[in-house]
Design a protein around this motif. Structure first.
Motif, PDB file in Angstrom:
ATOM      1  N   LYS A 204      12.380   1.110  15.316  1.00  0.00           N
ATOM      2  CA  LYS A 204      12.053   1.885  14.125  1.00  0.00           C
ATOM      3  C   LYS A 204      12.209   1.029  12.861  1.00  0.00           C
ATOM      4  O   LYS A 204      11.401   1.125  11.911  1.00  0.00           O
ATOM      5  N   ALA A 205      13.222   0.160  12.848  1.00  0.00           N
ATOM      6  CA  ALA A 205      13.451  -0.692  11.675  1.00  0.00           C
ATOM      7  C   ALA A 205      12.323  -1.708  11.487  1.00  0.00           C
ATOM      8  O   ALA A 205      11.831  -1.922  10.364  1.00  0.00           O
ATOM      9  N   ILE A 206      11.867  -2.337  12.587  1.00  0.00           N
ATOM     10  CA  ILE A 206      10.827  -3.354  12.422  1.00  0.00           C
ATOM     11  C   ILE A 206       9.474  -2.717  12.118  1.00  0.00           C
ATOM     12  O   ILE A 206       8.647  -3.305  11.427  1.00  0.00           O
ATOM     13  N   VAL A 207       9.246  -1.493  12.618  1.00  0.00           N
ATOM     14  CA  VAL A 207       8.027  -0.787  12.234  1.00  0.00           C
ATOM     15  C   VAL A 207       8.058  -0.449  10.739  1.00  0.00           C
ATOM     16  O   VAL A 207       7.043  -0.530  10.041  1.00  0.00           O
ATOM     17  N   LYS A 208       9.243  -0.099  10.263  1.00  0.00           N
ATOM     18  CA  LYS A 208       9.388   0.188   8.831  1.00  0.00           C
ATOM     19  C   LYS A 208       9.089  -1.058   7.986  1.00  0.00           C
ATOM     20  O   LYS A 208       8.458  -0.971   6.920  1.00  0.00           O
ATOM     21  N   GLN A 209       9.541  -2.220   8.473  1.00  0.00           N
ATOM     22  CA  GLN A 209       9.232  -3.462   7.762  1.00  0.00           C
ATOM     23  C   GLN A 209       7.726  -3.714   7.717  1.00  0.00           C
ATOM     24  O   GLN A 209       7.171  -4.130   6.684  1.00  0.00           O
ATOM     25  N   LEU A 210       7.038  -3.470   8.825  1.00  0.00           N
ATOM     26  CA  LEU A 210       5.598  -3.678   8.862  1.00  0.00           C
ATOM     27  C   LEU A 210       4.877  -2.706   7.929  1.00  0.00           C
ATOM     28  O   LEU A 210       3.873  -3.058   7.298  1.00  0.00           O
TER      29      LEU A 210
ATOM     30  N   ALA B  94     -10.868  -2.885  -3.613  1.00  0.00           N
ATOM     31  CA  ALA B  94     -10.350  -1.517  -3.681  1.00  0.00           C
ATOM     32  C   ALA B  94     -10.556  -0.800  -2.343  1.00  0.00           C
ATOM     33  O   ALA B  94      -9.674  -0.043  -1.888  1.00  0.00           O
ATOM     34  N   ASN B  95     -11.686  -1.013  -1.687  1.00  0.00           N
ATOM     35  CA  ASN B  95     -11.930  -0.383  -0.378  1.00  0.00           C
ATOM     36  C   ASN B  95     -10.929  -0.870   0.663  1.00  0.00           C
ATOM     37  O   ASN B  95     -10.437  -0.086   1.481  1.00  0.00           O
ATOM     38  N   LEU B  96     -10.617  -2.170   0.632  1.00  0.00           N
ATOM     39  CA  LEU B  96      -9.634  -2.683   1.584  1.00  0.00           C
ATOM     40  C   LEU B  96      -8.259  -2.078   1.330  1.00  0.00           C
ATOM     41  O   LEU B  96      -7.543  -1.716   2.275  1.00  0.00           O
ATOM     42  N   GLY B  97      -7.906  -1.935   0.049  1.00  0.00           N
ATOM     43  CA  GLY B  97      -6.620  -1.313  -0.261  1.00  0.00           C
ATOM     44  C   GLY B  97      -6.548   0.128   0.211  1.00  0.00           C
ATOM     45  O   GLY B  97      -5.531   0.565   0.768  1.00  0.00           O
ATOM     46  N   ARG B  98      -7.635   0.872   0.012  1.00  0.00           N
ATOM     47  CA  ARG B  98      -7.645   2.258   0.469  1.00  0.00           C
ATOM     48  C   ARG B  98      -7.600   2.336   1.993  1.00  0.00           C
ATOM     49  O   ARG B  98      -6.944   3.219   2.564  1.00  0.00           O
ATOM     50  N   THR B  99      -8.283   1.446   2.669  1.00  0.00           N
ATOM     51  CA  THR B  99      -8.278   1.450   4.133  1.00  0.00           C
ATOM     52  C   THR B  99      -6.877   1.178   4.673  1.00  0.00           C
ATOM     53  O   THR B  99      -6.416   1.826   5.626  1.00  0.00           O
ATOM     54  N   ILE B 100      -6.195   0.247   4.068  1.00  0.00           N
ATOM     55  CA  ILE B 100      -4.827  -0.054   4.515  1.00  0.00           C
ATOM     56  C   ILE B 100      -3.932   1.153   4.310  1.00  0.00           C
ATOM     57  O   ILE B 100      -3.119   1.501   5.184  1.00  0.00           O
ATOM     58  N   ASP B 101      -4.065   1.809   3.160  1.00  0.00           N
ATOM     59  CA  ASP B 101      -3.217   2.974   2.894  1.00  0.00           C
ATOM     60  C   ASP B 101      -3.544   4.137   3.830  1.00  0.00           C
ATOM     61  O   ASP B 101      -2.641   4.801   4.353  1.00  0.00           O
ATOM     62  N   SER B 102      -4.839   4.404   4.021  1.00  0.00           N
ATOM     63  CA  SER B 102      -5.222   5.605   4.761  1.00  0.00           C
ATOM     64  C   SER B 102      -5.177   5.416   6.271  1.00  0.00           C
ATOM     65  O   SER B 102      -4.871   6.367   7.006  1.00  0.00           O
ATOM     66  N   SER B 103      -5.454   4.238   6.748  1.00  0.00           N
ATOM     67  CA  SER B 103      -5.527   4.019   8.191  1.00  0.00           C
ATOM     68  C   SER B 103      -4.282   3.332   8.739  1.00  0.00           C
ATOM     69  O   SER B 103      -3.571   3.868   9.589  1.00  0.00           O
TER      70      SER B 103
ATOM     71  N   VAL C 255      -1.295   2.158   7.247  1.00  0.00           N
ATOM     72  CA  VAL C 255       0.042   2.625   6.862  1.00  0.00           C
ATOM     73  C   VAL C 255       0.322   4.006   7.454  1.00  0.00           C
ATOM     74  O   VAL C 255       1.420   4.264   7.974  1.00  0.00           O
ATOM     75  N   GLN C 256      -0.658   4.916   7.395  1.00  0.00           N
ATOM     76  CA  GLN C 256      -0.445   6.244   7.973  1.00  0.00           C
ATOM     77  C   GLN C 256      -0.255   6.171   9.489  1.00  0.00           C
ATOM     78  O   GLN C 256       0.574   6.908  10.058  1.00  0.00           O
TER      79      GLN C 256
ATOM     80  N   SER D 261      -2.942  -2.660  17.292  1.00  0.00           N
ATOM     81  CA  SER D 261      -4.118  -1.955  16.800  1.00  0.00           C
ATOM     82  C   SER D 261      -4.154  -1.938  15.274  1.00  0.00           C
ATOM     83  O   SER D 261      -5.210  -2.121  14.669  1.00  0.00           O
ATOM     84  N   ALA D 262      -2.984  -1.720  14.653  1.00  0.00           N
ATOM     85  CA  ALA D 262      -2.929  -1.711  13.188  1.00  0.00           C
ATOM     86  C   ALA D 262      -3.327  -3.080  12.628  1.00  0.00           C
ATOM     87  O   ALA D 262      -4.099  -3.179  11.656  1.00  0.00           O
ATOM     88  N   TRP D 263      -2.805  -4.136  13.248  1.00  0.00           N
ATOM     89  CA  TRP D 263      -3.138  -5.469  12.746  1.00  0.00           C
ATOM     90  C   TRP D 263      -4.604  -5.813  12.974  1.00  0.00           C
ATOM     91  O   TRP D 263      -5.243  -6.446  12.141  1.00  0.00           O
TER      92      TRP D 263
END
Length: 524
Positions: free
Chosen positions: A53-59, A119-128, A130-131, A239-241
């Motif tokens: 859980k801690a290392i996922v939080k770091q990511l 801006a699209n890349l930033g939104r993608t990171i936040d919405s996909s 990080v969530q 998958s996130a990376w």
């Protein structure tokens, strides 16, 4: 399955080595008498998933930082695009289409497109990404809670059963001891009968073993589930990376393509296109074949006025005050009555004189005799010092500076010498036309005898002595004078009256015809 088995074996070996024993986990659960709060076989799994859980939080924090960077980049690029102001304010200077203005339009628009990509890349990171990682972190927390609820409760139950078994076995031992020592005392408490006590012990041990078996099964199931769940964690991170890598590569490709378009447009513009269009529509550019101006043809009012033409120019020598040597310089005699001394004959090098005499306020002495060894004459200034300047400043007389007065201490005279008598007479004749008065040497009367010669030369040094002194000082010319000679800045061109030629202030010969109202001599 093999991974699950290896994880189980690794856990078992780790736990066994931790307790310093090779007995199985099931035997240790039964035979070891430990406190209830120490019997936590699920703690190892809980500790592991807390670390996950801690290392996922770091990511999550890492991708949030990337999203912030991309969003900030988009904002800064938007501001940067606003720097390009089109159409140009000076629109009449550039082509409306097909020139530099079109490229600037493209720069502004493409910069905004690049900002949108970030801006699209930033939104993608936040919405996909990080969530997705936040959801994974919540699942890890839920898995930890399930381990605590299932295995943890069973471990607490086993600890209680062990404690009860220990109490019953101690009671059985006490009953047997009482039966052997005082059997009659058992009559009051039938449950202290060793048979009854043993029956209770057997039932309790069965119950304890059943609880321990449940705990063991739960641990094995939890280990298998944890191994499978951990695989899911790793796959989720991968998958996130991968999602980030795909979107980032897509953004970089789009930005690179946009930059290439800008570079192509910039390179396609001909360097002389704007200038050719500008030169074609303006009437104020000069023809390259236009001839250059000639300084010789400059015309201005009063250029040929007689007052600006020099009366006489050339080289003369003037005796210096302190060193008593002659120094050669370039002199100009002007119609205004000035005799100017310049350091050079080139007006560009020496535009202003370093020494000037105003001749209408001076008296010109007679020229030297034709039989003399040097060709010189003297000019005497007025007693009040007017008419003499050095570097443009008015000079006072030596007598006024030293506090002396009278004819012998107030007058100032300058000696000038030329290379030939003809040159001297030309200067003298031109100067006398501008001086207030001039003196002419009288006819010499031949008288013989030492007495007449002594009377005639009373108060003067002999000509031979004067020539010898001049020859010892400068050998007759300033051209041979040492260049390193020190000069007095204030009195460089001044000469005391008592050190110069004789004073003519008391024996002036009036100019024939008299003086005009402006102080100039009237023509004879």
């Amino acid at each position: 399955m093999n991974d699950t088995g290896s994880i189980s074996r690794a856990t078992s070996l780790s736990r066994a080595s931790k307790h310093g024993s090779t007995i199985s986990r099931s035997q240790s659960l039964i035979k070891k008498n430990i406190a209830p709060h120490d019997l936590r076989p699920s703690d190892v799994l809980i500790e592991r998933f807390v670390a996950w859980k801690a290392i996922v939080k770091q990511l999550i924090a890492y991708f949030e930082g990337i999203a912030d960077i991309e969003n900030n980049t988009a904002r800064e690029l938007t501001k940067l695009g606003a720097v390009i102001q089109v159409p140009f304010k000076a629109g009449n200077q550039f082509l409306g289409e097909g020139g530099m203005q079109d490229i600037y339009y493209s720069v502004r628009d493409k910069t905004r497109v690049i900002a949108d990509q970030h801006a699209n890349l930033g939104r993608t990171i936040d919405s996909s990404i990080v969530q997705h990682l936040d959801k994974l972190r919540a699942e890890i927390k839920a898995h930890i809670k399930n381990i605590q609820n299932d295995t943890g409760k069973l471990a607490t139950t086993v600890a209680k059963e062990r404690e009860l078994s220990t109490s019953l076995i101690s009671g059985l031992a006490s009953s047997i001891s009482t039966f052997k020592n005082t059997p009659l005392s058992l009559s009051s408490t039938p449950k202290n009968d060793p048979y009854v006590a043993n029956t209770c012990v057997v039932q309790q041990l069965r119950k304890q073993v059943h609880s321990e078996n449940l705990l063991q099964k739960s641990i094995i199931i939890t280990q298998a589930n944890s191994a499978h769940f951990e695989e899911g964690i790793v796959r989720a991170i991968q998958s996130a990376w991968q999602t980030y890598n795909e979107w980032q590569a897509r953004m970089v490709s789009s930005v690179s393509e946009t930059q290439n378009v800008l570079a192509t447009q910039m390179a396609a513009l001909a360097p002389d296109r704007e200038w050719l269009a500008f030169s074609a529509r303006t009437d104020h550019l000069l023809d390259p074949d236009t001839p250059l101006r000639n300084t010789e043809t400059i015309m201005y009012p009063a250029k040929d006025d007689p007052s600006v033409q020099p009366v006489h120019t050339g080289m003369m020598e003037r005796k210096k005050r302190f060193t008593r040597t002659y120094r050669e310089a370039y002199y100009v005699l002007t119609p205004a009555g000035f005799l100017h001394e310049f350091t050079s004959s080139d007006p560009a090098v020496a535009p202003t004189p370093v020494f000037s005499l105003f001749l209408p306020a001076c008296t010109l002495g007679p020229p030297s005799a034709a039989s003399g060894k040097s060709h010189k004459f003297h000019i005497e200034g007025r007693k009040d010092g007017t008419g003499t300047t050095k570097s443009g400043s008015l000079r006072r007389t030596l007598g006024s500076l030293s506090g002396r007065s009278g004819a012998g201490g107030s007058d100032r005279a300058w000696s000038f010498r030329t290379r030939s008598r003809e040159d001297m007479m030309e200067w003298w004749n031109d100067i006398r036309m501008l001086c207030a008065r001039y003196l002419v040497a009288s006819e010499s009367i031949e008288r013989s005898g030492p007495v007449e010669a002594a009377v005639r030369a009373a108060g003067y040094r002999s000509e031979e002595e004067e020539e010898e002194e001049e020859g010892e000082t400068d050998e007759g010319s300033s051209v041979e004078e040492s260049e390193g000679e020190e000069e007095d800045d204030d009195d460089l061109y001044e000469e005391a009256a008592e050190d110069g030629p004789p004073s003519y202030s008391h024996n002036h010969t009036q100019v024939p015809g008299g003086l005009g109202e402006n102080g100039y001599p009237v023509s004879k």
